[in-house]
Design a protein around this motif. Structure first.
Motif, PDB file in Angstrom:
ATOM      1  N   PHE A  80       0.828  -1.206   0.000  1.00 35.19           N
ATOM      2  CA  PHE A  80       0.000   0.000   0.000  1.00 35.19           C
ATOM      3  C   PHE A  80       0.866   1.262   0.000  1.00 35.19           C
ATOM      4  O   PHE A  80       0.530   2.256  -0.654  1.00 35.19           O
ATOM      5  CB  PHE A  80      -0.932   0.001   1.216  1.00 35.19           C
ATOM      6  CG  PHE A  80      -2.037  -1.004   1.129  1.00 35.19           C
ATOM      7  CD1 PHE A  80      -2.877  -1.059   0.034  1.00 35.19           C
ATOM      8  CD2 PHE A  80      -2.241  -1.911   2.154  1.00 35.19           C
ATOM      9  CE1 PHE A  80      -3.893  -1.991  -0.050  1.00 35.19           C
ATOM     10  CE2 PHE A  80      -3.257  -2.850   2.082  1.00 35.19           C
ATOM     11  CZ  PHE A  80      -4.081  -2.889   0.971  1.00 35.19           C
ATOM     12  N   GLY A  81       1.962   1.238   0.756  1.00 33.83           N
ATOM     13  CA  GLY A  81       2.847   2.397   0.779  1.00 33.83           C
ATOM     14  C   GLY A  81       3.467   2.677  -0.575  1.00 33.83           C
ATOM     15  O   GLY A  81       3.573   3.832  -1.006  1.00 33.83           O
ATOM     16  N   LEU A 102       3.833  14.827  -0.136  1.00 35.10           N
ATOM     17  CA  LEU A 102       4.227  13.545   0.444  1.00 35.10           C
ATOM     18  C   LEU A 102       4.799  13.727   1.841  1.00 35.10           C
ATOM     19  O   LEU A 102       4.546  12.919   2.740  1.00 35.10           O
ATOM     20  CB  LEU A 102       5.248  12.867  -0.470  1.00 35.10           C
ATOM     21  CG  LEU A 102       5.728  11.483  -0.041  1.00 35.10           C
ATOM     22  CD1 LEU A 102       4.571  10.505  -0.002  1.00 35.10           C
ATOM     23  CD2 LEU A 102       6.812  10.979  -0.977  1.00 35.10           C
ATOM     24  N   GLY A 103       5.571  14.797   2.046  1.00 38.96           N
ATOM     25  CA  GLY A 103       6.115  15.050   3.370  1.00 38.96           C
ATOM     26  C   GLY A 103       5.038  15.359   4.401  1.00 38.96           C
ATOM     27  O   GLY A 103       5.100  14.886   5.536  1.00 38.96           O
ATOM     28  N   VAL A 104       4.038  16.168   4.006  1.00 38.94           N
ATOM     29  CA  VAL A 104       2.928  16.468   4.920  1.00 38.94           C
ATOM     30  C   VAL A 104       2.160  15.192   5.261  1.00 38.94           C
ATOM     31  O   VAL A 104       1.809  14.938   6.426  1.00 38.94           O
ATOM     32  CB  VAL A 104       2.002  17.521   4.295  1.00 38.94           C
ATOM     33  CG1 VAL A 104       0.756  17.717   5.150  1.00 38.94           C
ATOM     34  CG2 VAL A 104       2.734  18.849   4.123  1.00 38.94           C
ATOM     35  N   LEU A 105       1.890  14.369   4.253  1.00 33.92           N
ATOM     36  CA  LEU A 105       1.196  13.112   4.493  1.00 33.92           C
ATOM     37  C   LEU A 105       2.009  12.197   5.401  1.00 33.92           C
ATOM     38  O   LEU A 105       1.462  11.535   6.292  1.00 33.92           O
ATOM     39  CB  LEU A 105       0.911  12.424   3.162  1.00 33.92           C
ATOM     40  CG  LEU A 105       0.178  11.082   3.225  1.00 33.92           C
ATOM     41  CD1 LEU A 105      -1.220  11.260   3.813  1.00 33.92           C
ATOM     42  CD2 LEU A 105       0.083  10.452   1.841  1.00 33.92           C
ATOM     43  N   PHE A 106       3.318  12.171   5.197  1.00 31.65           N
ATOM     44  CA  PHE A 106       4.180  11.342   6.039  1.00 31.65           C
ATOM     45  C   PHE A 106       4.135  11.814   7.488  1.00 31.65           C
ATOM     46  O   PHE A 106       4.068  10.995   8.420  1.00 31.65           O
ATOM     47  CB  PHE A 106       5.608  11.402   5.494  1.00 31.65           C
ATOM     48  CG  PHE A 106       6.593  10.592   6.283  1.00 31.65           C
ATOM     49  CD1 PHE A 106       6.616   9.214   6.182  1.00 31.65           C
ATOM     50  CD2 PHE A 106       7.508  11.214   7.115  1.00 31.65           C
ATOM     51  CE1 PHE A 106       7.529   8.466   6.914  1.00 31.65           C
ATOM     52  CE2 PHE A 106       8.418  10.481   7.837  1.00 31.65           C
ATOM     53  CZ  PHE A 106       8.432   9.100   7.735  1.00 31.65           C
ATOM     54  N   MET A 107       4.164  13.112   7.707  1.00 33.11           N
ATOM     55  CA  MET A 107       4.083  13.643   9.065  1.00 33.11           C
ATOM     56  C   MET A 107       2.763  13.268   9.725  1.00 33.11           C
ATOM     57  O   MET A 107       2.731  12.857  10.889  1.00 33.11           O
ATOM     58  CB  MET A 107       4.241  15.166   9.030  1.00 33.11           C
ATOM     59  CG  MET A 107       5.639  15.646   8.769  1.00 33.11           C
ATOM     60  SD  MET A 107       5.730  17.449   8.652  1.00 33.11           S
ATOM     61  CE  MET A 107       4.761  17.952  10.054  1.00 33.11           C
ATOM     62  N   LEU A 108       1.657  13.405   8.993  1.00 34.46           N
ATOM     63  CA  LEU A 108       0.347  13.086   9.574  1.00 34.46           C
ATOM     64  C   LEU A 108       0.248  11.618   9.956  1.00 34.46           C
ATOM     65  O   LEU A 108      -0.285  11.267  11.027  1.00 34.46           O
ATOM     66  CB  LEU A 108      -0.757  13.456   8.579  1.00 34.46           C
ATOM     67  CG  LEU A 108      -0.927  14.946   8.276  1.00 34.46           C
ATOM     68  CD1 LEU A 108      -1.995  15.154   7.204  1.00 34.46           C
ATOM     69  CD2 LEU A 108      -1.295  15.715   9.537  1.00 34.46           C
ATOM     70  N   ILE A 109       0.763  10.747   9.086  1.00 34.88           N
ATOM     71  CA  ILE A 109       0.681   9.316   9.384  1.00 34.88           C
ATOM     72  C   ILE A 109       1.572   8.950  10.567  1.00 34.88           C
ATOM     73  O   ILE A 109       1.173   8.166  11.446  1.00 34.88           O
ATOM     74  CB  ILE A 109       1.059   8.493   8.128  1.00 34.88           C
ATOM     75  CG1 ILE A 109      -0.044   8.630   7.079  1.00 34.88           C
ATOM     76  CG2 ILE A 109       1.285   7.028   8.469  1.00 34.88           C
ATOM     77  CD1 ILE A 109       0.196   7.835   5.822  1.00 34.88           C
ATOM     78  N   VAL A 110       2.773   9.518  10.627  1.00 35.79           N
ATOM     79  CA  VAL A 110       3.668   9.207  11.743  1.00 35.79           C
ATOM     80  C   VAL A 110       3.092   9.707  13.064  1.00 35.79           C
ATOM     81  O   VAL A 110       3.220   9.047  14.104  1.00 35.79           O
ATOM     82  CB  VAL A 110       5.060   9.813  11.476  1.00 35.79           C
ATOM     83  CG1 VAL A 110       5.934   9.738  12.718  1.00 35.79           C
ATOM     84  CG2 VAL A 110       5.744   9.091  10.331  1.00 35.79           C
ATOM     85  N   ILE A 111       2.435  10.864  13.041  1.00 33.85           N
ATOM     86  CA  ILE A 111       1.893  11.436  14.284  1.00 33.85           C
ATOM     87  C   ILE A 111       0.636  10.707  14.722  1.00 33.85           C
ATOM     88  O   ILE A 111       0.500  10.321  15.902  1.00 33.85           O
ATOM     89  CB  ILE A 111       1.613  12.942  14.096  1.00 33.85           C
ATOM     90  CG1 ILE A 111       2.926  13.699  13.877  1.00 33.85           C
ATOM     91  CG2 ILE A 111       0.868  13.516  15.303  1.00 33.85           C
ATOM     92  CD1 ILE A 111       2.743  15.162  13.521  1.00 33.85           C
ATOM     93  N   LYS A 170       3.856   5.992  -5.439  1.00 33.40           N
ATOM     94  CA  LYS A 170       3.870   6.026  -6.898  1.00 33.40           C
ATOM     95  C   LYS A 170       2.663   6.787  -7.450  1.00 33.40           C
ATOM     96  O   LYS A 170       2.753   7.411  -8.513  1.00 33.40           O
ATOM     97  CB  LYS A 170       3.897   4.602  -7.459  1.00 33.40           C
ATOM     98  CG  LYS A 170       5.221   3.915  -7.232  1.00 33.40           C
ATOM     99  CD  LYS A 170       6.364   4.737  -7.803  1.00 33.40           C
ATOM    100  CE  LYS A 170       7.722   4.164  -7.488  1.00 33.40           C
ATOM    101  NZ  LYS A 170       8.824   5.005  -8.003  1.00 33.40           N
ATOM    102  N   TYR A 171       1.538   6.762  -6.728  1.00 28.79           N
ATOM    103  CA  TYR A 171       0.389   7.564  -7.153  1.00 28.79           C
ATOM    104  C   TYR A 171       0.728   9.046  -7.076  1.00 28.79           C
ATOM    105  O   TYR A 171       0.451   9.814  -8.010  1.00 28.79           O
ATOM    106  CB  TYR A 171      -0.818   7.239  -6.279  1.00 28.79           C
ATOM    107  CG  TYR A 171      -2.014   8.125  -6.562  1.00 28.79           C
ATOM    108  CD1 TYR A 171      -2.872   7.843  -7.618  1.00 28.79           C
ATOM    109  CD2 TYR A 171      -2.288   9.235  -5.771  1.00 28.79           C
ATOM    110  CE1 TYR A 171      -3.964   8.643  -7.888  1.00 28.79           C
ATOM    111  CE2 TYR A 171      -3.372  10.049  -6.033  1.00 28.79           C
ATOM    112  CZ  TYR A 171      -4.214   9.744  -7.082  1.00 28.79           C
ATOM    113  OH  TYR A 171      -5.280  10.559  -7.346  1.00 28.79           O
ATOM    114  N   PHE A 172       1.328   9.459  -5.962  1.00 31.98           N
ATOM    115  CA  PHE A 172       1.715  10.860  -5.834  1.00 31.98           C
ATOM    116  C   PHE A 172       2.753  11.233  -6.887  1.00 31.98           C
ATOM    117  O   PHE A 172       2.706  12.326  -7.455  1.00 31.98           O
ATOM    118  CB  PHE A 172       2.279  11.127  -4.430  1.00 31.98           C
ATOM    119  CG  PHE A 172       1.234  11.410  -3.403  1.00 31.98           C
ATOM    120  CD1 PHE A 172       0.694  12.675  -3.272  1.00 31.98           C
ATOM    121  CD2 PHE A 172       0.761  10.410  -2.567  1.00 31.98           C
ATOM    122  CE1 PHE A 172      -0.277  12.950  -2.326  1.00 31.98           C
ATOM    123  CE2 PHE A 172      -0.209  10.663  -1.616  1.00 31.98           C
ATOM    124  CZ  PHE A 172      -0.736  11.932  -1.497  1.00 31.98           C
TER     125      PHE A 172
END
Length: 244
Positions: A150-151, A201-210, A156-158
């Motif tokens: 999924f990751g 992608l960075g914003v999404l990564f931050m949200l998922i990690v938090i 790759k979608y982004f």
């Protein structure tokens, strides 16, 4: 280049038309080499389906390893190696075996990339190429099998969809807004798409990690628990009748 007679090319990676062919047709004299397997061209849909079959086989093998006693030992070593040592077990053979298995999968992925994409650009040697694999695992869910899949699909979608947006596309999307709102909205949105898709992608990564330290798989698990909890509340409680 003066190094061509020594390195067989400026970078040493040049393939000559006179070289022996095993999995490719040699291509045109002035075109790229086209890989094929038993007459099936590995570029385009043929390569996509071939890689999909290899993906399913590799996923099945990984699932069998994950559910085996050896996989249970790997999970125990991953959890806490010191406890394994205290119980009298040597975790080094298991960590070495895990390293070898991961190297086999990485080599298989590299071979598939070579036959499906004959052009090897310099960007493949950047540190971001290795960082993408780590991002795929963290976004999907480390320690799971479906999580990295999924990751990878999300990244790759982004990369393929968001990076294709430009200001003209954004103007078409926000054309329903008045002009005094459309211009600033497009100006702000353009920072997150096109060449700036890494920012999204960075914003999404931050949200998922938090909010989802376990990645996308943890989000699916929370949704599943929520539905099971609501289903259990909806069931009428059955009172036990006293025994006569």
């Amino acid at each position: 280049s003066v190094l061509t007679p020594i390195t067989n090319g400026e970078t040493g990676l040049r393939v000559l038309q006179s070289d022996p062919r095993i999995l490719d047709t040699g291509g045109a004299s002035d075109g790229p080499l086209l890989a094929n397997l038993f007459g099936i061209e590995m570029t385009g849909w043929g390569g996509f389906y071939f890689c999909a079959v290899i993906l399913l086989i590799g996923f099945f093998v990984a699932q069998r390893i994950f559910r085996s006693p050896f996989g249970i030992m790997l999970r125990a070593v991953k959890t806490n190696q010191n406890r394994m040592i205290y119980t009298g077990l040597n975790p080094r053979p298991y960590t070495l075996a895990a390293f070898v298995i991961s190297g086999m999968y990485a080599g298989l992925a590299g071979a598939l990339l070579c036959i499906t994409d004959p052009l090897a650009g310099a960007e493949r040697m950047q540190w971001t190429a290795s960082g993408e694999v780590v991002l795929m695992t963290i976004l999907g869910g480390a320690g799971t099998l479906l999580g990295p899949v999924f990751g990878a699909a999300l990244i790759k979608y982004f990369e393929n969809i968001f990076s294709a947006f430009n200001e003209q596309t954004l103007h078409e999307i926000f054309s329903f807004l008045p002009d005094f709102l459309e211009v600033p909205v497009v100006a702000v949105s353009s920072l997150f798409v096109g060449e700036g898709w890494h920012l999204t992608l960075g914003v999404l990564f931050m949200l998922i990690v938090i909010f989802l330290p376990g990645g996308i798989m943890e989000g699916f698990a929370r949704i599943g628990r929520l539905f099971r909890r609501s289903a259990s509340k909806a069931e009428p409680s059955r009172a036990t009748a006293p025994a006569e």
